[in-house]
Motif scaffolding. Structure first.
Motif, PDB file in Angstrom:
ATOM      1  N   LEU A 239       0.860  -1.187   0.000  1.00 37.58           N
ATOM      2  CA  LEU A 239       0.000   0.000   0.000  1.00 37.58           C
ATOM      3  C   LEU A 239       0.893   1.233   0.000  1.00 37.58           C
ATOM      4  CD1 LEU A 239      -3.149   0.685   2.159  1.00 37.58           C
ATOM      5  CD2 LEU A 239      -1.292   2.336   2.128  1.00 37.58           C
ATOM      6  N   GLU A 240       0.578   2.193  -0.876  1.00 38.54           N
ATOM      7  CA  GLU A 240       1.306   3.449  -0.921  1.00 38.54           C
ATOM      8  C   GLU A 240       0.318   4.599  -0.813  1.00 38.54           C
ATOM      9  OE1 GLU A 240       3.451   0.533  -3.796  1.00 38.54           O
ATOM     10  OE2 GLU A 240       1.430   1.391  -3.756  1.00 38.54           O
ATOM     11  N   GLU A 241       0.735   5.664  -0.153  1.00 40.36           N
ATOM     12  CA  GLU A 241      -0.183   6.798  -0.002  1.00 40.36           C
ATOM     13  C   GLU A 241       0.587   8.111   0.108  1.00 40.36           C
ATOM     14  OE1 GLU A 241      -2.220   7.092   3.843  1.00 40.36           O
ATOM     15  OE2 GLU A 241      -0.955   5.444   4.557  1.00 40.36           O
ATOM     16  N   THR A 242      -0.125   9.168  -0.167  1.00 38.35           N
ATOM     17  CA  THR A 242       0.396  10.517   0.015  1.00 38.35           C
ATOM     18  C   THR A 242      -0.758  11.457   0.333  1.00 38.35           C
ATOM     19  OG1 THR A 242       1.769  12.263  -0.959  1.00 38.35           O
ATOM     20  CG2 THR A 242       0.258  11.174  -2.437  1.00 38.35           C
ATOM     21  N   PRO A 243      -0.564  12.385   1.275  1.00 38.71           N
ATOM     22  CA  PRO A 243       0.612  12.599   2.115  1.00 38.71           C
ATOM     23  C   PRO A 243       0.768  11.475   3.154  1.00 38.71           C
ATOM     24  CG  PRO A 243      -0.811  14.556   2.056  1.00 38.71           C
ATOM     25  CD  PRO A 243      -1.591  13.438   1.497  1.00 38.71           C
ATOM     26  N   VAL A 295       6.474   2.577  -9.446  1.00 40.25           N
ATOM     27  CA  VAL A 295       5.176   1.938  -9.627  1.00 40.25           C
ATOM     28  C   VAL A 295       4.070   2.778  -8.979  1.00 40.25           C
ATOM     29  CG1 VAL A 295       3.826  -0.151  -9.179  1.00 40.25           C
ATOM     30  CG2 VAL A 295       6.272  -0.330  -9.667  1.00 40.25           C
ATOM     31  N   GLU A 296       4.393   3.406  -7.858  1.00 40.55           N
ATOM     32  CA  GLU A 296       3.379   4.130  -7.078  1.00 40.55           C
ATOM     33  C   GLU A 296       3.228   5.597  -7.489  1.00 40.55           C
ATOM     34  OE1 GLU A 296       7.230   3.657  -4.699  1.00 40.55           O
ATOM     35  OE2 GLU A 296       5.941   2.425  -5.960  1.00 40.55           O
ATOM     36  N   HIS A 297       3.757   5.985  -8.638  1.00 51.11           N
ATOM     37  CA  HIS A 297       3.675   7.396  -9.041  1.00 51.11           C
ATOM     38  C   HIS A 297       2.242   7.923  -9.176  1.00 51.11           C
ATOM     39  CE1 HIS A 297       3.118   5.650 -13.098  1.00 51.11           C
ATOM     40  NE2 HIS A 297       2.516   6.790 -13.375  1.00 51.11           N
ATOM     41  N   PRO A 298       1.211   7.084  -9.445  1.00 53.52           N
ATOM     42  CA  PRO A 298      -0.140   7.659  -9.592  1.00 53.52           C
ATOM     43  C   PRO A 298      -0.653   8.413  -8.368  1.00 53.52           C
ATOM     44  CG  PRO A 298      -0.081   5.486 -10.579  1.00 53.52           C
ATOM     45  CD  PRO A 298       1.219   5.662  -9.848  1.00 53.52           C
ATOM     46  N   VAL A 299      -0.236   8.027  -7.155  1.00 54.88           N
ATOM     47  CA  VAL A 299      -0.764   8.749  -5.996  1.00 54.88           C
ATOM     48  C   VAL A 299      -0.267  10.192  -5.996  1.00 54.88           C
ATOM     49  CG1 VAL A 299      -1.116   6.684  -4.575  1.00 54.88           C
ATOM     50  CG2 VAL A 299       1.077   7.900  -4.450  1.00 54.88           C
ATOM     51  N   THR A 300       0.973  10.385  -6.438  1.00 51.30           N
ATOM     52  CA  THR A 300       1.495  11.746  -6.551  1.00 51.30           C
ATOM     53  C   THR A 300       0.720  12.526  -7.616  1.00 51.30           C
ATOM     54  OG1 THR A 300       3.707  11.090  -5.813  1.00 51.30           O
ATOM     55  CG2 THR A 300       3.545  13.120  -7.115  1.00 51.30           C
ATOM     56  N   VAL A 331       1.773  22.145  -3.095  1.00 52.93           N
ATOM     57  CA  VAL A 331       0.844  21.871  -2.005  1.00 52.93           C
ATOM     58  C   VAL A 331      -0.105  20.758  -2.445  1.00 52.93           C
ATOM     59  CG1 VAL A 331      -0.955  22.815  -0.514  1.00 52.93           C
ATOM     60  CG2 VAL A 331       0.978  24.247  -1.213  1.00 52.93           C
ATOM     61  N   PRO A 332      -0.121  19.625  -1.746  1.00 54.83           N
ATOM     62  CA  PRO A 332      -0.985  18.524  -2.162  1.00 54.83           C
ATOM     63  C   PRO A 332      -2.457  18.852  -1.948  1.00 54.83           C
ATOM     64  CG  PRO A 332       0.044  18.012  -0.051  1.00 54.83           C
ATOM     65  CD  PRO A 332       0.682  19.281  -0.557  1.00 54.83           C
ATOM     66  N   ASN A 333      -3.278  18.327  -2.827  1.00 51.38           N
ATOM     67  CA  ASN A 333      -4.719  18.500  -2.728  1.00 51.38           C
ATOM     68  C   ASN A 333      -5.344  17.149  -2.409  1.00 51.38           C
ATOM     69  OD1 ASN A 333      -7.419  19.280  -3.005  1.00 51.38           O
ATOM     70  ND2 ASN A 333      -7.408  18.864  -5.207  1.00 51.38           N
ATOM     71  N   GLY A 334      -5.816  16.992  -1.177  1.00 53.89           N
ATOM     72  CA  GLY A 334      -6.474  15.760  -0.789  1.00 53.89           C
ATOM     73  C   GLY A 334      -5.498  14.650  -0.463  1.00 53.89           C
ATOM     74  N   HIS A 335      -6.006  13.409  -0.527  1.00 49.93           N
ATOM     75  CA  HIS A 335      -5.226  12.238  -0.130  1.00 49.93           C
ATOM     76  C   HIS A 335      -5.449  11.138  -1.153  1.00 49.93           C
ATOM     77  CE1 HIS A 335      -3.006  10.309   3.252  1.00 49.93           C
ATOM     78  NE2 HIS A 335      -3.412   9.214   2.634  1.00 49.93           N
ATOM     79  N   ALA A 336      -4.379  10.425  -1.506  1.00 50.42           N
ATOM     80  CA  ALA A 336      -4.463   9.335  -2.484  1.00 50.42           C
ATOM     81  C   ALA A 336      -3.812   8.076  -1.926  1.00 50.42           C
ATOM     82  CB  ALA A 336      -3.804   9.731  -3.794  1.00 50.42           C
ATOM     83  N   ILE A 393      -6.120   2.819  -7.563  1.00 47.77           N
ATOM     84  CA  ILE A 393      -5.739   4.088  -6.933  1.00 47.77           C
ATOM     85  C   ILE A 393      -6.998   4.900  -6.666  1.00 47.77           C
ATOM     86  CG2 ILE A 393      -4.156   6.032  -7.061  1.00 47.77           C
ATOM     87  CD1 ILE A 393      -3.826   3.641  -9.851  1.00 47.77           C
ATOM     88  N   VAL A 394      -7.094   5.455  -5.453  1.00 45.95           N
ATOM     89  CA  VAL A 394      -8.266   6.256  -5.099  1.00 45.95           C
ATOM     90  C   VAL A 394      -7.829   7.604  -4.558  1.00 45.95           C
ATOM     91  CG1 VAL A 394      -9.657   4.216  -4.582  1.00 45.95           C
ATOM     92  CG2 VAL A 394      -8.394   5.346  -2.739  1.00 45.95           C
ATOM     93  N   TRP A 395      -8.740   8.578  -4.642  1.00 43.86           N
ATOM     94  CA  TRP A 395      -8.485   9.927  -4.137  1.00 43.86           C
ATOM     95  C   TRP A 395      -9.721  10.442  -3.414  1.00 43.86           C
ATOM     96  CZ3 TRP A 395     -11.156  14.430  -4.671  1.00 43.86           C
ATOM     97  CH2 TRP A 395     -10.529  15.603  -4.214  1.00 43.86           C
ATOM     98  N   ASP A 396      -9.485  11.185  -2.338  1.00 40.91           N
ATOM     99  CA  ASP A 396     -10.565  11.923  -1.697  1.00 40.91           C
ATOM    100  C   ASP A 396      -9.960  13.126  -0.987  1.00 40.91           C
ATOM    101  OD1 ASP A 396     -13.079  12.664  -0.446  1.00 40.91           O
ATOM    102  OD2 ASP A 396     -13.705  10.602  -0.818  1.00 40.91           O
ATOM    103  N   THR A 397     -10.815  13.942  -0.407  1.00 41.54           N
ATOM    104  CA  THR A 397     -10.346  15.194   0.181  1.00 41.54           C
ATOM    105  C   THR A 397      -9.514  14.976   1.436  1.00 41.54           C
ATOM    106  OG1 THR A 397     -12.463  15.369   1.348  1.00 41.54           O
ATOM    107  CG2 THR A 397     -12.250  16.540  -0.753  1.00 41.54           C
ATOM    108  N   ASP A 398      -9.698  13.833   2.112  1.00 34.40           N
ATOM    109  CA  ASP A 398      -8.889  13.550   3.292  1.00 34.40           C
ATOM    110  C   ASP A 398      -8.638  12.049   3.377  1.00 34.40           C
ATOM    111  OD1 ASP A 398     -11.289  12.439   4.224  1.00 34.40           O
ATOM    112  OD2 ASP A 398     -11.766  14.164   5.475  1.00 34.40           O
TER     113      ASP A 398
END
Length: 665
Positions: A239-243, A295-300, A331-336, A393-398
């Motif tokens: 599992l990879e995530e940012t931030p 491999v995990e570049h999509p979260v960025t 500045v990152p927007n949300g969380h992935a 890969i998923v994204w949301d505001t937090d």
């Protein structure tokens, strides 16, 4: 910008690059091995050329063949993807010498960074914190053993030219050092073509945090913030995530500055990743620099809104990085969050799988969900390459929102054919250490049972749901067949167990992990009386539509997702899934003790070591053979104590799945 580009890779990364090039109007050329003749990247590209046999050494590691295709096809640039030749300095030099642009750092830069040993020495010279260890070129086993004693245990042996978790071993005492060293060197040689290793002190319970860096030919170097990759199993990221939930603003600033300083010292150009080990106290140490896209570049990409592949291409074409990146921190927007769906069996030690994807259902892409995959339903996962099916890969505001998005997305995944790790991932994203953001790199290996072993008693509700779904499906199929006949009202066209003068009885037989379960059902049309294991449940109002089954069980309404494909059935209650196989209602079931007089090949692969010999007495668990499959080493051990009567494989042999390798008296 380029007019044409060759992708020297395969799978999802090749498809990813092709899609970006298509958006930019760049013609794409793919290369493929014999095993990939029908692969998706071959079908997506504007042109595709064969380059050799199925094994990487016969195809994707043949730089000369790839460059020759680029010449013939008129490619102006080559994108290496990740893995294979992506961090090979000689290949980068050869590409440039052929008058073709290499999408990545130069060969000289790679030579400084491609070796973990060389990179570590360089970072130390530039003031970047490094873990104590040995990085020398002298690889004499006796010297390495002495250096291990000097560094102290526990320590880690790492392939100097590796990545992706290959060629790494933790050694906790001197007695097991030689054995682990030999195994690590073999794996490194097979995966990367070089067996040089380095030694370093093992930091207990560390976090793995990396920084995406980018440099252009105009002297600009920036970082695009961190990714946390602490959820790992045997050094493979899960599992990879940012931030990162661990990194404070102050720590982010210090680590980012260190990452940029390291890249500046190297005149770094294009995409790269500076990876750090971070202790629980916040102290961080340089681990390695990956001179490629990760491999995990999509979260960025999801939290920055950037297309990193497009940035790679523009930088390789000589363009400057955008002003928005040069003018200040991003500045990152949300969380992935990203998870990797693999064809592997967690219940069998995550044994890699292969075979045809008879069914592949993934959640539809949306602003919150992204799928990166190199296969579709009907494709084959081969034994020759990494068994990744897709990246989810998923994204949301937090972060809480992103975790819930991931849970919802996983619930929609359905894979039939080779076994997959989807149920393991569903437990992972609900576990407290992930929810609370406290996981360290060794947690999964220390507590794997919590993610793999499940109490069979929890399967009972799912078994009942599977039986109801089976009954409804049988009735729907019978109605469909009856509609095709001359008399749709004939009782012989019904599947309700109809009998003259008394209610019908139907037996539903299901297999769960090889165990047969029988349920007796009376009734039809969504109303049943079901008997199982001495208990009776009244079912009413059962309806199955679009994969959702709703019904009242003893008066309590519940809804489940039912994923059905042929003989296979999966029941999902919103948190976990349970798999079943349909079985004949009446069948002979033999009862026999497990066969323990032989050792079989668990999957196709190559034998790389034989420890057994005829006449040798062994104990249960003793190492007999070592095989290599899908770029990983598998140790085959004795199933019981006994005397070996036959060894039917030698080092270098390629064996098929279920081949008998060792026999016992």
């Amino acid at each position: 910008m380029f007019e044409s580009l060759l992708i020297a890779n395969r799978g999802e990364i090749a498809c990813r690059v092709i899609r970006t090039c298509r958006r930019l109007g760049i013609r794409t050329i793919a290369v493929y091995s014999e095993a990939d003749a029908d692969a998706q990247h071959v079908r997506l590209a504007d042109a595709a050329y064969p380059i050799g046999g199925p094994r990487p050494a016969e195809s994707y590691l043949r730089g000369d063949a790839i460059i020759e295709v680029a010449r013939r096809a008129g490619a102006q640039a080559i994108h290496p993807g990740y893995g294979f030749l992506s961090e090979n300095a000689d290949f980068a030099d050869a590409v440039e010498a052929a008058g073709i642009r290499f999408v990545g750092p130069s060969g000289p830069s790679m030579r400084k960074m491609g070796s973990k040993a060389g990179a570590k020495e360089l970072m130390s010279a530039h003031g970047v914190p490094v873990v104590p260890g040995y990085t020398g070129e002298d690889q004499d086993p006796a010297l390495l053993a002495r250096e291990a004693e000097r560094i102290g245990f526990p320590l880690m042996i790492k392939a100097a030219y590796g990545g992706g978790g290959k060629g790494m071993r933790i050694v906790r005492d001197a007695a097991t050092f030689a054995e682990n060293l030999a195994s690590c060197q073999r794996e490194a040689k097979n995966a990367f073509g070089r067996d040089r290793v380095l030694l370093e002190r093992y930091v207990e319970r560390p976090r793995h945090i990396e920084f995406q860096v980018f440099g252009d030919t105009h002297g600009t170097v920036v970082h695009l913030n961190e990714r946390e990759c602490s959820a790992q199993r045997r050094y493979q990221k899960v599992l990879e995530e940012t931030p990162s939930p661990f990194v404070s603003p102050e720590l982010r600033t210090r680590m980012g500055e260190a990452a940029v300083a390291a890249a500046r010292a190297l005149d770094y150009v294009n995409a790269g990743t500076v990876e750090f080990i971070v202790g629980q106290d916040g102290g961080f140490y340089f681990m390695e620099i990956n001179t490629r896209l990760q491999v995990e570049h999509p979260v960025t990409e999801l939290v920055t809104g950037l297309d990193l592949v497009e940035l790679q291409l523009r930088v390789a074409a000589g363009e400057a990085l955008p002003a928005a990146l040069r003018d200040g921190p991003v500045v990152p927007n949300g969380h992935a969050i990203e998870l990797r769906l693999y064809a592997e069996d967690p219940a069998q030690g995550f044994l890699p799988g292969s075979g045809t994807l008879e069914r592949l259902r993934l959640p539809p892409p949306s602003p919150h969900v992204r799928i990166d995959s190199g296969v579709v339903e009907g494709d084959t996962v081969t034994i020759f390459y990494d068994p990744m099916i897709a990246k989810l890969i998923v994204w949301d505001t937090d972060r809480p929102g992103a975790l819930q998005r991931m849970r919802d997305a996983l619930a929609e995944v359905d894979i039939a054919g080779p076994k997959s790790n989807v149920a393991f991932l569903e437990r992972l994203v609900r576990h407290p250490v992930v929810v609370d953001g406290t996981i360290d790199t060794g947690y999964l290996d220390r507590h794997l049972d919590a993610f793999v072993d499940v109490d069979p008693a929890t399967d009972a509700p799912a078994l009942l749901v599977a039986a109801v779904a089976t009954l409804l499906e049988e009735e729907q199929q019978a109605v469909a067949r009856g509609a095709e006949g001359t008399d749709p009202h004939s009782p012989w066209s019904r599947a309700d167990g109809w009998r003259l003068g008394h209610p019908g009885k139907r037996i539903v037989a299901l297999l769960r992990d090889g165990h047969r379960h029988e349920l007796v059902a009376h009734g039809a049309g969504g109303r049943y009386r079901i008997e199982a294991a001495g208990a009776v449940v009244e079912v009413a109002g059962a309806r199955l539509a679009d994969g959702l089954l709703s019904a009242r069980y003893d008066g309590v309404m519940r809804r489940h997702r039912v994923l059905s494909a042929g003989r296979r059935l999966a029941v999902h209650d919103g948190e976990r899934r349970v798999h079943f196989d349909h079985a004949p209602a009446f069948a002979y079931a033999a009862s026999a003790a497990a066969v323990t007089d032989r050792v079989l090949a668990p999957m196709p692969g190559r034998i790389v070591g034989v420890r057994a010999s005829v006449g040798t007495k062994v104990e249960e668990g003793d190492e007999l053979l070592v095989m290599e499959a899908m770029k990983m080493e598998l140790t085959l051990r004795a199933p019981r104590a006994g005397t070996i009567s036959a060894v039917q494989a030698a080092a270098g042999d390629f064996v098929e799945a279920d081949a008998v390798l060792v026999r016992f008296e």
